[in-house]
Scaffold this motif. Structure first.
Motif, short mmCIF file in Angstrom:
data_model
loop_
_atom_site.label_atom_id
_atom_site.label_comp_id
_atom_site.label_asym_id
_atom_site.label_seq_id
_atom_site.Cartn_x
_atom_site.Cartn_y
_atom_site.Cartn_z
N ASP A 202 3.38 -4.13 -9.04
CA ASP A 202 2.04 -4.69 -9.28
C ASP A 202 2.03 -5.52 -10.60
O ASP A 202 0.85 -6.00 -10.84
CB ASP A 202 0.96 -3.67 -9.29
N LYS B 260 4.32 4.48 -12.47
CA LYS B 260 4.28 2.96 -12.46
C LYS B 260 4.66 2.22 -11.31
O LYS B 260 5.67 2.58 -10.60
CB LYS B 260 4.59 2.42 -13.79
N GLN B 261 3.61 1.16 -11.05
CA GLN B 261 4.36 0.49 -9.79
C GLN B 261 4.82 -0.83 -10.24
O GLN B 261 4.20 -1.78 -10.31
CB GLN B 261 3.04 0.45 -8.78
N GLU C 233 -2.71 7.83 -3.93
CA GLU C 233 -4.00 7.22 -4.43
C GLU C 233 -3.70 6.19 -5.35
O GLU C 233 -2.72 6.58 -6.27
CB GLU C 233 -4.95 8.10 -4.87
N GLU C 234 -3.88 5.12 -5.64
CA GLU C 234 -3.43 4.03 -6.61
C GLU C 234 -4.83 4.03 -7.49
O GLU C 234 -6.04 4.02 -7.44
CB GLU C 234 -3.35 2.73 -6.08
N SER D 180 -0.78 -0.18 -13.39
CA SER D 180 -0.88 0.20 -11.88
C SER D 180 -0.24 1.51 -11.65
O SER D 180 1.02 1.44 -11.77
CB SER D 180 -0.61 -0.70 -11.02
N ILE E 275 0.21 5.00 -8.93
CA ILE E 275 0.29 5.69 -8.04
C ILE E 275 0.46 7.37 -8.03
O ILE E 275 1.27 7.62 -8.82
CB ILE E 275 1.30 5.21 -6.82
N ARG E 276 -0.35 7.82 -7.52
CA ARG E 276 -0.14 9.41 -7.50
C ARG E 276 0.68 10.10 -6.51
O ARG E 276 0.91 9.56 -5.45
CB ARG E 276 -1.52 10.12 -6.96
N GLU F 87 -5.93 -7.87 -7.75
CA GLU F 87 -5.83 -7.11 -6.44
C GLU F 87 -7.35 -7.72 -5.88
O GLU F 87 -8.12 -8.23 -6.26
CB GLU F 87 -6.29 -5.77 -6.47
N LYS G 57 -5.88 2.67 -11.96
CA LYS G 57 -5.56 2.06 -12.96
C LYS G 57 -6.01 2.54 -14.33
O LYS G 57 -6.95 3.31 -14.41
CB LYS G 57 -6.19 0.65 -13.13
N PHE H 147 9.31 1.24 -5.29
CA PHE H 147 7.86 1.24 -5.62
C PHE H 147 7.41 -0.43 -5.50
O PHE H 147 8.41 -1.14 -5.78
CB PHE H 147 7.39 1.78 -6.71
N THR I 259 1.82 10.91 -12.00
CA THR I 259 1.60 9.24 -11.21
C THR I 259 2.93 8.80 -11.72
O THR I 259 3.73 9.31 -12.49
CB THR I 259 0.31 8.73 -12.12
#
Length: 339
Positions: free
Chosen positions: A253, A183-184, A170-171, A335, A337-338, A258, A173, A250, A181
């Motif tokens: 972003d 960082k992307q 899941e992404e 940004s 991601i889990r 988006e 913010k 990764f 989580t």
């Protein structure tokens, strides 16, 4: 006078026969029933349901095999590196035994829960050969065998777990990095350290679309826009397979807005890489500007009206305005991601 001493055991309760002699004292026939009952009471006190009370805590810090001796204990896993916890064959547990795992783990490491060869975990509607736990997470499993010593294919049933096991990938913010989580930001990492998210990527991202080779991820492409050639990087929003064996990368972003993927609707037709994670260059809606009023050199007509003379509209341009990109009012966030 002394009392009977209880031993935690599920003893059979003896039926006194008419031929039994009346004998008291330790082990005496008259005390046999009472002894069995207090033994059962002691057993129930020690095993009155792990949901109510645990018998003990087992602390694990290395790769370990979980056998029947761990039943009724909180299995506390403290991991300073990646660990593998293997569960003994299901037939070696009593029917419907419960295993409760709790994890304390350093960041960016994971604990693998691994059934014995040929056995699986009923994880919702899926059959899993392994599950991964990160810092602060828990997992409860119940054996599915109905008979002790059963040779049926072993399956462990999910009895409860951290919500995070269902939200991998899941992404979100946020203004700060949230536990478990990442960082992307285009980082290359070891697959073994991020095993759970890599498993999710491998299952859910199409190779060659959302997941690309590292050479593609770094590749640029020249695009002609308004007569100018612009060099862009269309694949940085995708995952990369890294070195192809031990690492992955990764998405990056950073600095990007988006947009919901068009997915064949036909509105967004100018995306350079037509896949989730693909890049699209900014662009204004095609339009022109009317220049109000007259332009150029002014003079009087024979009838006395003011008019422009000797100048065409195409000779005039409005002053330049704006910056290096199209920007809307915004608030910066990470940004994430889990894992």
């Amino acid at each position: 006078m002394s009392n009977l001493t209880a031993t935690a055991a599920w003893d059979n309760v003896y039926q006194l026969e008419t031929s039994d002699p009346v004998i008291g004292g330790p082990g005496g026939m008259d005390n046999r029933q009472a002894q069995a009952l207090i033994n059962r009471t002691e057993f129930l006190k020690d095993n009155n349901g792990v949901e109510i009370r645990y018998k003990d805590k087992a602390v694990i810090t290395t790769n370990t095999t979980i056998d029947a001796s761990y039943i009724g204990k909180v299995i506390q896993i403290i991991a300073t590196d990646n660990l593998t916890i293997t569960i003994d064959q299901q037939r070696n547990f009593d029917p419907h035994s419960c295993l409760k795992f709790r994890v304390v783990c350093v960041p960016n490491k994971c604990v693998k829960i691994l059934p014995s060869a040929g056995e699986q975990i009923d994880f919702g509607g899926d059959q899993e050969n392994e599950l991964y736990l990160l810092d602060g997470e828990f997992l409860n499993l119940v054996t599915n065998s109905t008979l002790s010593g059963s040779t049926e294919n072993g399956r462990f049933i999910l009895d409860g777990c951290s919500d995070a096991l269902f939200t991998v990938g899941e992404e979100i913010k946020a203004k700060a990095v949230i536990k478990n989580t990442y960082k992307q930001a285009g980082q290359e990492v070891n697959r073994a350290d991020f095993a759970r998210i890599w498993k999710w990527i491998s299952r859910n991202c199409t190779d060659g679309l959302q997941l690309v080779n590292d050479s593609v991820w770094f590749g640029s492409q020249n695009v002609t826009r308004n007569g100018l050639i612009v060099s862009v990087y269309p694949y940085r929003g995708c995952f990369s397979k890294g070195d192809g064996t031990t690492t992955f990368r990764f998405p990056d972003d950073r600095g990007m807005f988006e947009r919901v993927y068009d997915d064949g609707r036909g509105i967004d037709s100018s995306r350079i890489w037509d896949a989730p994670g693909g890049f699209e260059l900014d662009q204004n809606l095609s339009h022109d500007h009317n220049i109000p009023g007259a332009q150029g050199r002014w003079g009087l007509s024979p009838d006395g009206d003011i008019h422009a003379r000797g100048v065409r509209n195409s000779d005039f341009k409005t002053d330049a305005a704006g910056g290096v990109e199209n920007i809307v009012k915004n608030i910066a966030k990470y940004s994430l991601i889990r894992l």
